[in-house]
Motif scaffolding. Structure first.
Motif, mmCIF file in Angstrom:
data_model
loop_
_atom_site.group_PDB
_atom_site.id
_atom_site.type_symbol
_atom_site.label_atom_id
_atom_site.label_comp_id
_atom_site.label_asym_id
_atom_site.label_seq_id
_atom_site.Cartn_x
_atom_site.Cartn_y
_atom_site.Cartn_z
ATOM 1 N N ARG A 1 15.184 28.071 -14.204
ATOM 2 C CA ARG A 1 15.467 28.967 -15.322
ATOM 3 C C ARG A 1 14.494 28.752 -16.480
ATOM 4 O O ARG A 1 14.241 29.645 -17.273
ATOM 5 N N HIS A 2 13.967 27.547 -16.583
ATOM 6 C CA HIS A 2 13.011 27.230 -17.640
ATOM 7 C C HIS A 2 11.593 27.683 -17.280
ATOM 8 O O HIS A 2 10.855 28.155 -18.135
ATOM 9 N N LEU A 3 11.224 27.553 -16.015
ATOM 10 C CA LEU A 3 9.853 27.826 -15.598
ATOM 11 C C LEU A 3 9.587 29.275 -15.199
ATOM 12 O O LEU A 3 8.443 29.693 -15.169
ATOM 13 N N TYR A 4 10.651 30.032 -14.875
ATOM 14 C CA TYR A 4 10.456 31.375 -14.334
ATOM 15 C C TYR A 4 11.301 32.414 -15.063
ATOM 16 O O TYR A 4 12.368 32.100 -15.588
ATOM 17 N N ASP A 5 10.817 33.648 -15.037
ATOM 18 C CA ASP A 5 11.618 34.806 -15.437
ATOM 19 C C ASP A 5 12.291 35.327 -14.175
ATOM 20 O O ASP A 5 11.608 35.676 -13.210
ATOM 21 N N ILE A 6 13.617 35.385 -14.200
ATOM 22 C CA ILE A 6 14.361 35.822 -13.024
ATOM 23 C C ILE A 6 14.440 37.343 -13.015
ATOM 24 O O ILE A 6 14.943 37.950 -13.957
ATOM 25 N N GLY B 1 2.567 39.001 -6.393
ATOM 26 C CA GLY B 1 2.392 37.595 -6.723
ATOM 27 C C GLY B 1 3.653 36.947 -7.268
ATOM 28 O O GLY B 1 3.588 36.038 -8.076
ATOM 29 N N LEU B 2 4.803 37.427 -6.825
ATOM 30 C CA LEU B 2 6.063 36.848 -7.246
ATOM 31 C C LEU B 2 6.440 35.711 -6.293
ATOM 32 O O LEU B 2 5.798 35.505 -5.276
ATOM 33 N N THR B 3 7.491 34.991 -6.626
ATOM 34 C CA THR B 3 7.936 33.860 -5.823
ATOM 35 C C THR B 3 9.433 33.971 -5.572
ATOM 36 O O THR B 3 10.148 34.549 -6.384
ATOM 37 N N LYS C 1 6.615 31.953 -15.850
ATOM 38 C CA LYS C 1 6.409 32.152 -17.281
ATOM 39 C C LYS C 1 5.081 31.527 -17.683
ATOM 40 O O LYS C 1 4.653 30.518 -17.113
ATOM 41 N N LYS C 2 4.457 32.107 -18.659
ATOM 42 C CA LYS C 2 3.233 31.535 -19.214
ATOM 43 C C LYS C 2 3.622 30.372 -20.122
ATOM 44 O O LYS C 2 4.751 30.289 -20.609
#
Length: 149
Positions: free
Chosen positions: A11-16, A97-99, A123-124
């Motif tokens: 949740r911190h590293l990615y936009d869901i 390029g999503l994960t 997220k950047k």
């Protein structure tokens, strides 16, 4: 539902962008280890290969009483979803390029092990910094309002 493990770092590293529910193919001792909450989702990810969805790097500790029937803790595990959903996820991952990342592992009311997976965009670094600053400002305002009242 009984949550076994959560991937808070995701949740911190990615936009869901989208969330999905998938069944997980497990061996007998893996289920027993899950019931003991001996699982970690750190650094785990999903990958579409030959029309099947695979979960890599999820660590399920060997069952203490498993003896010779224990499993490899980090083996790839097959996720069970509808074919149409898997193909859609695979095409989105290739094109944009999503994960695909697991968010949590849980047992349903019927006793089935499920994984909540999400289609995410990284997220950047500046987005994460801004998010931390906003959270800190919100805490400061709440702290000041507490003393004013």
């Amino acid at each position: 539902m009984k949550t076994i493990a959560e991937n808070r770092k995701a949740r911190h590293l990615y936009d869901i962008l989208e969330r999905y529910e998938a069944g997980i193919e497990l061996k007998g001792t893996e289920v027993k280890s899950l019931r003991n909450h001996a699982v970690s989702l750190d650094q785990s990810f999903c990958h579409v290969k030959n029309g099947e969805l695979w979960l890599h790097n999820m660590h399920i500790a060997p069952y203490h009483y498993g003896n010779v029937f224990n499993h490899d803790p980090r083996r790839p595990r097959k996720l069970l979803m509808k074919k149409r959903e898997i193909l859609r996820l695979g095409s989105l991952v290739e094109q944009k390029g999503l994960t695909i990342v697991p968010l949590r592992v849980y047992f349903t009311d019927k006793g089935k092990a499920k994984v909540e997976i999400a289609l995410v965009k990284p997220k950047k670094l500046y987005d994460r910094r801004r998010e931390l600053m906003e959270r800190e400002e919100k805490r400061t305002i709440e702290r000041l309002m507490k003393y004013r009242a």
